[in-house]
Write a protein that holds these residues in place. Structure first.
Motif, PDB file in Angstrom:
ATOM      1  N   PRO A  55      23.124   2.664  32.684  1.00  0.00           N
ATOM      2  CA  PRO A  55      22.267   3.692  32.077  1.00  0.00           C
ATOM      3  C   PRO A  55      21.067   3.079  31.359  1.00  0.00           C
ATOM      4  CG  PRO A  55      24.259   3.379  30.763  1.00  0.00           C
ATOM      5  CD  PRO A  55      24.439   2.557  32.006  1.00  0.00           C
ATOM      6  N   GLN A  56      19.927   3.772  31.407  1.00  0.00           N
ATOM      7  CA  GLN A  56      18.703   3.249  30.787  1.00  0.00           C
ATOM      8  C   GLN A  56      18.818   3.163  29.275  1.00  0.00           C
ATOM      9  OE1 GLN A  56      14.765   4.638  32.152  1.00  0.00           O
ATOM     10  NE2 GLN A  56      14.244   5.011  29.998  1.00  0.00           N
ATOM     11  N   ASP A  57      19.591   4.063  28.656  1.00  0.00           N
ATOM     12  CA  ASP A  57      19.594   4.101  27.196  1.00  0.00           C
ATOM     13  C   ASP A  57      20.200   2.842  26.564  1.00  0.00           C
ATOM     14  OD1 ASP A  57      22.288   4.527  27.699  1.00  0.00           O
ATOM     15  OD2 ASP A  57      22.367   6.509  26.794  1.00  0.00           O
ATOM     16  N   LYS A  58      20.899   2.029  27.343  1.00  0.00           N
ATOM     17  CA  LYS A  58      21.448   0.777  26.805  1.00  0.00           C
ATOM     18  C   LYS A  58      20.358  -0.250  26.514  1.00  0.00           C
ATOM     19  CE  LYS A  58      26.210   0.613  28.472  1.00  0.00           C
ATOM     20  NZ  LYS A  58      27.198  -0.218  29.221  1.00  0.00           N
ATOM     21  N   GLY A  59      19.209  -0.110  27.186  1.00  0.00           N
ATOM     22  CA  GLY A  59      18.158  -1.103  27.023  1.00  0.00           C
ATOM     23  C   GLY A  59      18.408  -2.324  27.888  1.00  0.00           C
ATOM     24  N   VAL A 120       9.404   1.679  26.846  1.00  0.00           N
ATOM     25  CA  VAL A 120      10.601   2.413  26.439  1.00  0.00           C
ATOM     26  C   VAL A 120      11.743   2.198  27.434  1.00  0.00           C
ATOM     27  CG1 VAL A 120       9.930   4.545  27.627  1.00  0.00           C
ATOM     28  CG2 VAL A 120      11.451   4.648  25.644  1.00  0.00           C
ATOM     29  N   TRP A 121      11.408   1.932  28.695  1.00  0.00           N
ATOM     30  CA  TRP A 121      12.487   1.686  29.671  1.00  0.00           C
ATOM     31  C   TRP A 121      13.128   0.317  29.466  1.00  0.00           C
ATOM     32  CZ3 TRP A 121       7.460   2.906  31.282  1.00  0.00           C
ATOM     33  CH2 TRP A 121       6.651   1.835  31.690  1.00  0.00           C
ATOM     34  N   THR A 123      13.484  -0.890  25.967  1.00  0.00           N
ATOM     35  CA  THR A 123      14.196  -0.718  24.698  1.00  0.00           C
ATOM     36  C   THR A 123      15.318   0.314  24.792  1.00  0.00           C
ATOM     37  OG1 THR A 123      12.566   0.925  23.974  1.00  0.00           O
ATOM     38  CG2 THR A 123      12.182  -1.370  23.336  1.00  0.00           C
ATOM     39  N   GLY A 124      15.215   1.245  25.756  1.00  0.00           N
ATOM     40  CA  GLY A 124      16.234   2.283  25.858  1.00  0.00           C
ATOM     41  C   GLY A 124      16.217   3.175  24.620  1.00  0.00           C
ATOM     42  N   GLN A 125      17.398   3.435  24.052  1.00  0.00           N
ATOM     43  CA  GLN A 125      17.484   4.310  22.887  1.00  0.00           C
ATOM     44  C   GLN A 125      17.249   3.562  21.575  1.00  0.00           C
ATOM     45  OE1 GLN A 125      21.481   5.859  22.675  1.00  0.00           O
ATOM     46  NE2 GLN A 125      22.430   3.837  22.555  1.00  0.00           N
ATOM     47  N   HIS A 126      16.919   2.279  21.655  1.00  0.00           N
ATOM     48  CA  HIS A 126      16.828   1.445  20.464  1.00  0.00           C
ATOM     49  C   HIS A 126      15.391   1.295  19.959  1.00  0.00           C
ATOM     50  CE1 HIS A 126      20.958   0.458  21.484  1.00  0.00           C
ATOM     51  NE2 HIS A 126      20.551   0.101  22.693  1.00  0.00           N
ATOM     52  N   GLN A 127      15.271   0.943  18.694  1.00  0.00           N
ATOM     53  CA  GLN A 127      13.966   0.665  18.086  1.00  0.00           C
ATOM     54  C   GLN A 127      13.717  -0.842  18.022  1.00  0.00           C
ATOM     55  OE1 GLN A 127      11.901   3.265  17.335  1.00  0.00           O
ATOM     56  NE2 GLN A 127      13.563   4.428  18.308  1.00  0.00           N
TER      57      GLN A 127
END
Length: 209
Positions: A55-59, A120-121, A123-127
């Motif tokens: 999943p992309q949100d993992k970064g 953003v693709w 970093t995913g859901q991270h800052q």
């Protein structure tokens, strides 16, 4: 040779050309093989996520060749935080006993002025951005080849070379068995590290993995 067609090459320059043409590349790291692409090519990143079933949100972890190149990302940290990061990247390059060598990836907060420089693709859901200065000389050279106005930090995506849930490939044969002619390859030996890579938070110093 058509750099847009997946290939197996021992030339770092050809491998860099493959990446610039949007190809995915499997290559050796410190302990296992990684699979990477140009982090600024969203389509290439999405292909990695698809073939790994990730999943992309993992970064995504990215690597580069030089601590100096990352100075703008390290500058906002305090001295203790910065010293810990730099020491982790310098120490392993000096160790001679493979038993104690370990690759260190750090989650760096992204300074506001670089918010548009790290996609953003990645970093995913991270800052934060997960980044490591790699010690493998061939891959350091590869990162150098990727430096450009768009990629000032010489970043290369570096996620483990395996479908999710499978063990990471440790050599070219295992990498090819996973992905065949879907991707390109830069065959060489890993550095032989036996400890798994470590991920730490730059602000707190806590170990994430």
């Amino acid at each position: 040779m058509n750099q847009s067609t997946p290939m197996t090459t021992t030339s770092v320059r050809q491998a860099a050309d493959c990446l610039k043409a949007g190809q995915l590349l499997a290559y050796p790291t410190e302990s296992v093989w990684g699979i990477g692409c140009d982090p600024y090519n969203e389509a290439a990143v999405q292909r990695i996520l698809a073939i790994k079933q990730r999943p992309q949100d993992k970064g995504m972890i990215v690597i580069t060749d030089s601590i100096t190149r990352l100075a703008p990302l390290l500058a906002p940290l305090n001295d203790a935080q910065r010293d810990a990061i730099v020491a982790s990247w310098q120490t392993d390059s000096k160790r001679t006993d493979l038993q104690y060598k370990q690759a260190h990836t750090w989650l760096l907060p992204i300074p506001p002025k670089f918010a548009d420089v790290i996609p953003v693709w990645i970093t995913g859901q991270h800052q934060t951005v997960a980044v490591r200065v790699i010690t493998h000389p061939m891959i350091r050279e590869l990162c150098q080849q990727l430096v450009s106005a768009q990629n000032p930090f010489g970043l290369l995506v570096s996620t483990s070379c395996n479908p999710s849930g499978q063990p990471p490939a440790k050599n070219f044969t295992e990498a090819y068995a996973y992905f065949g002619e879907q991707i390109s390859y830069l065959p060489a030996e890993t550095l032989g590290y036996t400890l798994p890579s470590q991920i730490r938070d730059a602000i707190t110093g806590s170990i994430i993995r």
